[in-house]
Design a protein around this motif. Structure first.
Motif, PDB file in Angstrom:
ATOM      1  N   CYS A 107      34.128  35.792  40.867  1.00 55.80           N
ATOM      2  CA  CYS A 107      34.975  35.795  39.908  1.00 55.80           C
ATOM      3  C   CYS A 107      34.500  35.113  38.915  1.00 55.80           C
ATOM      4  CB  CYS A 107      35.299  34.351  39.921  1.00 55.80           C
ATOM      5  SG  CYS A 107      36.362  33.965  41.482  1.00 55.80           S
ATOM      6  N   THR A 108      33.061  34.300  38.013  1.00 51.67           N
ATOM      7  CA  THR A 108      32.644  35.010  36.514  1.00 51.67           C
ATOM      8  C   THR A 108      32.031  36.007  36.697  1.00 51.67           C
ATOM      9  OG1 THR A 108      31.441  32.573  37.673  1.00 51.67           O
ATOM     10  CG2 THR A 108      30.063  33.666  35.036  1.00 51.67           C
ATOM     11  N   LEU A 109      31.823  36.902  37.237  1.00 55.36           N
ATOM     12  CA  LEU A 109      31.551  38.237  36.429  1.00 55.36           C
ATOM     13  C   LEU A 109      32.936  38.971  36.089  1.00 55.36           C
ATOM     14  CD1 LEU A 109      29.523  40.272  36.700  1.00 55.36           C
ATOM     15  CD2 LEU A 109      30.024  40.893  38.807  1.00 55.36           C
ATOM     16  N   ARG A 110      33.813  38.371  36.924  1.00 55.19           N
ATOM     17  CA  ARG A 110      35.755  39.549  36.483  1.00 55.19           C
ATOM     18  C   ARG A 110      35.917  38.329  35.660  1.00 55.19           C
ATOM     19  NH1 ARG A 110      40.209  39.423  40.720  1.00 55.19           N
ATOM     20  NH2 ARG A 110      41.403  41.726  39.805  1.00 55.19           N
ATOM     21  N   ALA A 111      36.089  37.608  34.539  1.00 49.85           N
ATOM     22  CA  ALA A 111      36.348  36.673  33.792  1.00 49.85           C
ATOM     23  C   ALA A 111      35.555  37.381  32.831  1.00 49.85           C
ATOM     24  CB  ALA A 111      35.701  35.563  33.782  1.00 49.85           C
ATOM     25  N   ASN A 112      34.116  37.094  33.091  1.00 47.31           N
ATOM     26  CA  ASN A 112      32.950  38.215  32.030  1.00 47.31           C
ATOM     27  C   ASN A 112      33.586  39.929  31.331  1.00 47.31           C
ATOM     28  OD1 ASN A 112      31.562  35.867  31.491  1.00 47.31           O
ATOM     29  ND2 ASN A 112      29.945  36.183  32.823  1.00 47.31           N
ATOM     30  N   ILE A 113      33.813  40.511  32.730  1.00 43.87           N
ATOM     31  CA  ILE A 113      34.245  41.754  32.561  1.00 43.87           C
ATOM     32  C   ILE A 113      36.068  42.169  31.289  1.00 43.87           C
ATOM     33  CG2 ILE A 113      35.200  44.026  33.695  1.00 43.87           C
ATOM     34  CD1 ILE A 113      33.068  42.664  36.251  1.00 43.87           C
ATOM     35  N   GLU A 114      36.443  41.045  31.581  1.00 41.58           N
ATOM     36  CA  GLU A 114      37.683  41.317  31.294  1.00 41.58           C
ATOM     37  C   GLU A 114      37.932  40.812  29.421  1.00 41.58           C
ATOM     38  OE1 GLU A 114      40.548  38.507  33.870  1.00 41.58           O
ATOM     39  OE2 GLU A 114      40.223  40.338  35.518  1.00 41.58           O
ATOM     40  N   ALA A 115      36.981  39.599  29.673  1.00 43.46           N
ATOM     41  CA  ALA A 115      36.793  39.085  28.296  1.00 43.46           C
ATOM     42  C   ALA A 115      36.061  40.427  27.862  1.00 43.46           C
ATOM     43  CB  ALA A 115      35.812  38.044  28.363  1.00 43.46           C
ATOM     44  N   PHE A 116      35.354  40.865  28.442  1.00 47.44           N
ATOM     45  CA  PHE A 116      34.819  42.111  27.666  1.00 47.44           C
ATOM     46  C   PHE A 116      35.497  43.360  26.869  1.00 47.44           C
ATOM     47  CE2 PHE A 116      32.979  46.718  27.724  1.00 47.44           C
ATOM     48  CZ  PHE A 116      31.905  46.560  27.282  1.00 47.44           C
ATOM     49  N   ASN A 117      36.226  44.325  27.953  1.00 49.23           N
ATOM     50  CA  ASN A 117      37.538  44.668  28.221  1.00 49.23           C
ATOM     51  C   ASN A 117      38.190  44.553  27.196  1.00 49.23           C
ATOM     52  OD1 ASN A 117      36.485  46.532  29.701  1.00 49.23           O
ATOM     53  ND2 ASN A 117      37.825  45.333  31.026  1.00 49.23           N
ATOM     54  N   SER A 118      39.070  43.236  26.767  1.00 48.66           N
ATOM     55  CA  SER A 118      40.155  42.577  26.021  1.00 48.66           C
ATOM     56  C   SER A 118      39.624  42.795  24.503  1.00 48.66           C
ATOM     57  CB  SER A 118      40.317  40.815  26.420  1.00 48.66           C
ATOM     58  OG  SER A 118      41.244  40.553  25.800  1.00 48.66           O
TER      59      SER A 118
END
Length: 838
Positions: free
Chosen positions: A769-780
């Motif tokens: 879940c932490t990894l997914r949040a970091n990915i979404e923050a990067f893409n955003s």
């Protein structure tokens, strides 16, 4: 199967030599010959790679040039070579009198190609197809005027460069857009009960020309003239970037894949699409050697130390693991006391066999045997060490090729070859040093200092030396630097300003794939599942055979065998292209930015890529790698210039004389590398390997004696050994030894004991879940530009806001009063609530 240890299982007990001493002189239970034979054969099938010779395989970006071109065509298409030649000759005779193509000067050839492209713009679909076939014949090397395969391949390259310089690729790209949007062809294919090769004729011709141009121009040779090298770079740029307001070419092919998987275009020749997509990605982004060059360059730009080694070059120098020789085992057994004298010395006997058990290939657990604790206890109580010793002796006695044992002295050192050193330089992560110091400080001084790795006050001298050694082998990856930079950008978006992102081909491809990337990954895995040999045919699965099945199904045994080979070959090529494509994408995205790699990886994991690859390997991999699904006399370019011999069922069954199938071994290695990419340092995904019982599946693949394949299998086994339990490690000592010898060492990694601090199961969900949040923050942050407006200044002046001029539609004044009535006057307004909120 009869239990070989059961009394009265049939016949007098025997030890394989015909005497009645079935347990080597002990008083154990008699064994049945039939049961023992079955046990031996089952054990030989499940253990080691005794019968497989070392495979002389050289890993690279792709197979040989001729092999890659031949895999473009199915054997069902061979009749079309003649059709293409006829179309060219009919057109050529009307334009050029009394000469052949190879006799023309270059200017005359360019003039003829320009005329072909003009005639390609006719309205008639039938005439357009004939001209496209004439172009395809040129791209295929004008084989009617050649005498050898070398000539065909030479003129194919020459003609492809000529066609590109005259603008042929752009013209065919427009035709491809027309065929993709051809709703009539899609609807007619959907109405048909069975789609055949005839439904994709136009698309196959277009894709074949484009594939030949990409593959021939991509190939670099030292003898290429300067004009060709310039054309190659120009072509690479056109395919990589958005030219003429068009998306990169790879995105168009990705859209074809998703359209095919959605069922809207079942007639698409998916094998040609995937092959072209793989080669376009390889051409525009670069192969494995180019990746290594980019990695070295990027590390230098970030101020990181240079790489210690090139992984692929190290693996090429490694030797495939093989079981211990029979001579060694027999020599040790001769040096041991007779079994009859060991019956009363249980401790001595077990101690004697300890070393042999850890090395012997036949002492590992049977992969195909159902583990039953009750049965194991019964076997252990049947005789002291009887199972190990009897099995070893019987297997040795069966082999007639075992040389006589040495008559005197211990085994000479010449028979045992030990490597001079481990193949890889050990590595340590910053996290490993922090964990080590955290445990040491808790033990010796009772408190920790967080991420401080420099303060060693209060710690004993050996800890100082350990930290020094760890720091000497510390490896900082490009991903570590990128993650740290991303954390700083998230914390200080205003002060650090906007990130400058280089417009590389990889970056442009990721931007184009970003919003449809989940659909792309699901579509590729759907096709990979349909092409896997372990998949069962289902009525609702996608049909990947549309571009290989003929209009009329075979009626003779010979035709059926030929089509069966063609279908299997077709599936193997699809697996090869998808595996290579996914691996290239992951490696390039990881180098470009770690979160781009993680985004693709997560969607592959969400689409069940891990169990899919394990399902692929849950077969006899040795049989898959040595499969002979090819008919060499029908392969391009040989089939175009030689008189084809009469095929027989015997010749089809015999196949070729190759030691193994290059594409299948290439596919297996790439799938294992892909699985390693997805699971490395991801404990939740490693647990998926454990849950899906991947250990016996992967161990079976070790029977293939090829160093690179074995290395990636051992890597996958290493990361899960801590979760498999002590009994598994004890029963698989030979595999553990191979891991130690061939896989890179990570200092402070308790992979062989299971004491790792990261092995806590309650952290797995949070990690993903932490990894997914970091990915979404990067893409955003990087790609969702409208969301950046929250950092822009806000105009709070009422007069300037109301005074802004807005562009209204031309017909707005006609409905202005109606709009006021509906949107303003008829809407109740609660002024108290409005004032409270503002």
């Amino acid at each position: 199967m009869e239990d070989p240890a059961a009394p009265g299982a049939g016949g007098p007990p025997t030890n394989g030599n015909g005497n009645g001493n079935g347990n080597g002189g002990g008083k154990g239970k008699p064994a049945a010959p039939k049961g023992r034979e079955a046990f031996r054969s089952q054990r030989r099938e499940s253990e080691g790679s005794v019968d497989c010779p070392t495979l002389e395989f050289e890993y690279g970006d792709a197979d040989g040039h001729a092999a890659e071109l031949s895999e473009l065509y199915s054997y069902t298409e061979n009749l079309e070579f003649t059709t293409n030649r006829r179309c060219f000759e009919e057109d050529f005779k009307t334009q050029v009198q009394g000469k052949e193509w190879l006799e023309l000067e270059e200017d005359a050839q360019k003039t003829y190609v320009m005329g072909l492209l003009d005639r390609l713009e006719v309205v008639s679909r039938e005439r357009r197809l004939k001209v496209a076939r004439a172009v395809l014949y040129l791209a295929q090397g004008t084989f009617g005027e050649c005498d050898s395969e070398v000539d065909v391949l030479h003129w194919s390259r020459y003609n492809c460069f000529l066609l590109y310089q005259m603008g042929t690729f752009s013209a065919f790209l427009e035709l491809l857009h027309m065929e993709i949007d051809n709703s009539q062809a899609c609807s007619s294919a959907l109405r048909k009960p069975a789609v055949s090769i005839a439904d994709s004729t136009e698309l196959r011709v277009l894709l074949s020309v484009m594939y030949l141009m990409v593959e021939n121009i991509r190939l670099e040779r030292e003898t290429d003239p300067y004009g060709w090298r310039t054309a190659r770079e120009t072509f690479r740029t056109e395919l990589s970037f958005s030219m003429h307001n068009e998306e990169p070419f790879a995105l168009l092919l990705f859209s074809m894949v998703t359209k095919f998987c959605s069922g809207l275009a079942p007639h698409f020749p998916i094998k040609k699409v995937l092959l072209l997509l793989w080669k376009v990605v390889m051409f525009t982004l670069g192969g494995f050697e180019h990746l290594q060059t980019l990695k070295i360059k990027k590390r230098a730009e970030l101020g990181l130390p240079p790489l210690a080694e090139d992984s692929i070059q190290v693996v090429k120098s490694m030797r495939a693991a093989s079981p211990p020789s029979y001579t060694l085992d027999l020599g040790e057994s001769q040096l041991a006391p007779p079994p009859s004298k060991l019956r009363g010395r249980r401790g001595s006997r077990r101690q004697l066999l300890t070393k042999q058990d850890s090395l012997d290939i036949y002492n590992e657990r049977d992969l195909f045997k159902t583990e039953d604790p009750a049965t194991e206890e019964e076997e252990e109580s049947a005789g002291d060490g009887e199972r190990t010793l009897d099995g070893e002796l019987d297997l040795l006695e069966q082999d007639p090729l075992v040389p006589p044992p040495p008559s005197q002295g211990p085994l000479s050192a010449e028979r045992v070859a030990f490597p001079k050193g481990l193949p890889w330089a050990p590595k340590v992560r910053q996290k490993d040093i922090e964990h080590f110091l955290e445990m040491s400080r808790n033990k010796f001084i009772g408190f920790t200092l967080g991420q401080d790795t420099d303060t060693l006050v209060g710690l004993p001298r050996p800890i100082h030396e350990s930290v020094k050694t760890l720091k000497q082998h510390k490896y900082v990856s490009i991903a570590d630097v990128q993650i740290k930079n991303e954390e700083e950008l998230e914390k200080c978006p205003m002060s650090l300003g906007e990130e400058v992102v280089p417009e590389t081909p990889c970056e442009i491809l990721y931007q184009g794939m970003l919003y449809s990337l989940p659909q792309y990954m699901i579509a590729l895995l759907k096709i990979l599942l349909a092409a896997a040999p372990t998949s069962k045919a289902k009525t609702d699965s996608i049909n990947i055979l549309a571009d290989v099945l003929p209009e009329e199904m075979p009626i003779t045994v010979l035709q059926s065998m030929k089509l069966g080979i063609d279908v299997n070959r077709h599936k193997e090529i699809i697996v090869k292209s998808i595996a290579a494509l996914l691996l290239l994408l992951l490696k390039h995205f990881k180098l470009n930015h770690i979160y781009q790699f993680e985004y693709v990886s997560q969607h592959l994991v969400f689409a069940n890529c891990i169990p899919l690859i394990l399902k692929f390997f849950n077969q006899n991999i040795l049989s898959y790698i040595t499969a002979k699904n090819s008919i060499s006399v029908l392969d391009y370019p040989g089939c175009t210039i030689q008189d084809l011999p009469e095929l027989t069922t015997e010749s089809l069954e015999a196949g070729d004389n190759n030691q193994f199938c290059w594409r299948n071994l290439f596919s297996c290695i790439n799938l294992l590398r892909l699985l390693n990419k997805l699971t490395k340092w991801k404990h939740s995904r490693t647990m998926m390997l454990v849950v899906f019982k991947s250990a016996p599946i992967l161990k079976r693949a070790l029977k293939v004696k090829q160093a690179m394949l074995q290395l990636y299998v051992l890597k996958l086994l290493k990361i899960q050994t801590k979760y498999l339990g002590r009994q598994w490690r004890k029963s698989n000592m030979k595999t553990m030894s191979a891991i130690y010898q061939k896989v890179r060492h990570r200092m402070n990694d308790d992979w062989a004991y299971g004491n790792d601090i990261d092995a806590r199961p309650w952290d797995f969900q949070a990690e993903e879940c932490t990894l997914r949040a970091n990915i979404e923050a990067f893409n955003s942050r990087r790609y969702d530009k409208p969301q950046d407006s929250e950092f822009s200044p806000v105009d709070n002046c009422l007069q300037s806001v109301l005074g802004q001029r807005l562009d209204l539609p031309e017909d707005f004044h006609y409905s202005y009063e109606l709009w006021l009535e509906r949107e303003v006057f008829s809407q109740p307004i609660c002024w108290e609530e409005l004032l409270q909120n503002h």
